[in-house]
Design a protein around this motif. Structure first.
Motif, PDB file in Angstrom:
ATOM      1  N   THR A 143     -45.979 -56.652  16.086  1.00 25.52           N
ATOM      2  CA  THR A 143     -46.656 -55.791  15.112  1.00 25.52           C
ATOM      3  C   THR A 143     -48.156 -56.069  15.152  1.00 25.52           C
ATOM      4  O   THR A 143     -48.630 -56.918  15.914  1.00 25.52           O
ATOM      5  N   ASN A 144     -48.899 -55.404  14.267  1.00 22.93           N
ATOM      6  CA  ASN A 144     -50.317 -55.726  14.096  1.00 22.93           C
ATOM      7  C   ASN A 144     -50.519 -56.661  12.900  1.00 22.93           C
ATOM      8  O   ASN A 144     -51.633 -56.805  12.396  1.00 22.93           O
ATOM      9  N   ASP A 145     -49.431 -57.307  12.450  1.00 21.88           N
ATOM     10  CA  ASP A 145     -49.511 -58.186  11.280  1.00 21.88           C
ATOM     11  C   ASP A 145     -50.476 -59.344  11.486  1.00 21.88           C
ATOM     12  O   ASP A 145     -51.084 -59.826  10.519  1.00 21.88           O
ATOM     13  N   TYR A 146     -50.590 -59.809  12.696  1.00 30.91           N
ATOM     14  CA  TYR A 146     -51.526 -60.903  12.986  1.00 30.91           C
ATOM     15  C   TYR A 146     -52.928 -60.536  12.515  1.00 30.91           C
ATOM     16  O   TYR A 146     -53.603 -61.337  11.848  1.00 30.91           O
ATOM     17  N   PHE A 147     -53.362 -59.339  12.828  1.00 29.98           N
ATOM     18  CA  PHE A 147     -54.695 -58.900  12.433  1.00 29.98           C
ATOM     19  C   PHE A 147     -54.775 -58.657  10.931  1.00 29.98           C
ATOM     20  O   PHE A 147     -55.766 -59.016  10.289  1.00 29.98           O
ATOM     21  N   LYS A 148     -53.742 -58.055  10.362  1.00 29.99           N
ATOM     22  CA  LYS A 148     -53.754 -57.798   8.923  1.00 29.99           C
ATOM     23  C   LYS A 148     -53.826 -59.093   8.132  1.00 29.99           C
ATOM     24  O   LYS A 148     -54.572 -59.215   7.156  1.00 29.99           O
ATOM     25  N   LEU A 149     -53.042 -60.084   8.557  1.00 26.88           N
ATOM     26  CA  LEU A 149     -53.028 -61.360   7.849  1.00 26.88           C
ATOM     27  C   LEU A 149     -54.346 -62.102   7.987  1.00 26.88           C
ATOM     28  O   LEU A 149     -54.774 -62.809   7.058  1.00 26.88           O
ATOM     29  N   LEU A 150     -55.002 -61.958   9.122  1.00 26.60           N
ATOM     30  CA  LEU A 150     -56.302 -62.603   9.306  1.00 26.60           C
ATOM     31  C   LEU A 150     -57.276 -62.215   8.199  1.00 26.60           C
ATOM     32  O   LEU A 150     -58.064 -63.044   7.719  1.00 26.60           O
ATOM     33  N   PHE A 151     -57.207 -60.947   7.786  1.00 28.67           N
ATOM     34  CA  PHE A 151     -58.160 -60.459   6.789  1.00 28.67           C
ATOM     35  C   PHE A 151     -57.585 -60.414   5.372  1.00 28.67           C
ATOM     36  O   PHE A 151     -58.336 -60.544   4.398  1.00 28.67           O
ATOM     37  N   ASP A 152     -56.277 -60.245   5.242  1.00 28.18           N
ATOM     38  CA  ASP A 152     -55.685 -60.086   3.909  1.00 28.18           C
ATOM     39  C   ASP A 152     -55.407 -61.418   3.216  1.00 28.18           C
ATOM     40  O   ASP A 152     -55.368 -61.478   1.971  1.00 28.18           O
ATOM     41  N   GLU A 153     -55.174 -62.461   4.001  1.00 22.32           N
ATOM     42  CA  GLU A 153     -54.853 -63.762   3.412  1.00 22.32           C
ATOM     43  C   GLU A 153     -56.107 -64.628   3.290  1.00 22.32           C
ATOM     44  O   GLU A 153     -57.073 -64.460   4.022  1.00 22.32           O
ATOM     45  N   LYS A 154     -56.041 -65.568   2.370  1.00 20.83           N
ATOM     46  CA  LYS A 154     -57.093 -66.562   2.251  1.00 20.83           C
ATOM     47  C   LYS A 154     -56.655 -67.788   3.043  1.00 20.83           C
ATOM     48  O   LYS A 154     -55.561 -68.318   2.814  1.00 20.83           O
ATOM     49  N   TRP A 155     -57.493 -68.223   3.965  1.00 24.06           N
ATOM     50  CA  TRP A 155     -57.132 -69.315   4.864  1.00 24.06           C
ATOM     51  C   TRP A 155     -57.954 -70.557   4.555  1.00 24.06           C
ATOM     52  O   TRP A 155     -59.146 -70.480   4.282  1.00 24.06           O
ATOM     53  N   SER A 156     -57.302 -71.698   4.616  1.00 29.22           N
ATOM     54  CA  SER A 156     -57.977 -72.973   4.384  1.00 29.22           C
ATOM     55  C   SER A 156     -57.489 -73.988   5.408  1.00 29.22           C
ATOM     56  O   SER A 156     -56.419 -73.825   6.011  1.00 29.22           O
ATOM     57  N   TRP A 157     -58.258 -75.045   5.595  1.00 31.05           N
ATOM     58  CA  TRP A 157     -57.852 -76.077   6.547  1.00 31.05           C
ATOM     59  C   TRP A 157     -56.575 -76.744   6.064  1.00 31.05           C
ATOM     60  O   TRP A 157     -56.439 -77.077   4.891  1.00 31.05           O
ATOM     61  N   ARG A 158     -55.634 -76.929   6.968  1.00 30.05           N
ATOM     62  CA  ARG A 158     -54.395 -77.611   6.613  1.00 30.05           C
ATOM     63  C   ARG A 158     -54.626 -79.125   6.559  1.00 30.05           C
ATOM     64  O   ARG A 158     -55.252 -79.692   7.449  1.00 30.05           O
TER      65      ARG A 158
END
Length: 220
Positions: A143-158
């Motif tokens: 899917t294109n979910d990889y791209f959607k999640l890149l922008f829709d989710e908030k990412w932080s260092w694990r």
């Protein structure tokens, strides 16, 4: 062998041999090669290069991804055809590294981003790459979910004992690599990543065009 001598690619299928089979970026691919070896034994007339690339395009299609044009014609090489280490992307690095790797193979910025979209499938394993986790919630579907999640989710260092990677702040079940996050930070990369996040059909179309698998003379 120089890094820019135009050697490599799916022709010769030299990942069967050491030292290429033990390159860090190829870690874990022995599992797939061993699985396909059963097919090779049943159909010995197909070259390894054709078998591996055909398996790849079939996997994308079976995972509800686009149909990828494919042609046979690759030949099997020998261990002296092995290419040097350091030619494949390092997930711990950012946009300058991606360009160094892919520009040498003849890819442009749009193609780099499109090919990165294959991270919609699969996951990282600590016993292979050192990284851990899937990029999307549906890692067996293209899917294109990889791209959607890149922008829709908030990412932080694990926070963990492994290599530096990102986790989604909401569920902490997904991951992104530093190389993935560079697609949201680099102006040119971001332009294409945003377009693919907003239009799955565009992503599918440009992913197919970017793939080197359609002909025996693959880029690498």
């Amino acid at each position: 062998m120089a890094l820019e001598d135009n050697s490599g690619g799916s022709n010769y299928a030299t990942m069967r041999f050491k030292p290429e089979s033990e390159h860090g970026a190829n870690n874990g691919l022995k599992i797939a090669r061993d699985r396909l070896e059963k097919v090779k034994q049943e159909f010995p007339w197909i070259s390894y290069g054709d078998l591996w690339t055909l398996a790849g395009v079939c996997a994308v299609q079976e995972a509800q991804g686009p149909k990828v044009p494919w042609r046979p014609g690759r030949i099997d090489g020998y261990d002296h055809h092995c290419t040097p280490d350091g030619r494949l992307p390092d997930g711990s690095k950012a946009q300058d590294h991606l360009r160094d790797i892919f520009y040498r193979m003849g890819f442009n910025d749009q193609e780099i981003v499109a090919l990165s979209g294959a991270h919609a499938m699969g996951r990282c394993h600590t016993d292979r790459s050192g990284f851990d986790g899937p990029w999307t919630f549906s890692p067996t579907t293209f899917t294109n979910d990889y791209f959607k999640l890149l922008f829709d989710e908030k990412w932080s260092w694990r926070k963990w004992n492994g290599p530096a990677q990102f986790t989604d702040s909401k569920t902490k079940s997904l991951m992104m690599l530093p190389s993935d996050m560079s697609l949201t930070k680099d102006k040119e990369f971001k332009k294409h990543a945003k377009a693919y996040a907003n239009d799955a059909d565009l992503f599918f179309k440009e992913y197919v065009v970017s793939l080197p698998h359609s002909s025996p003379s693959s880029k690498r």
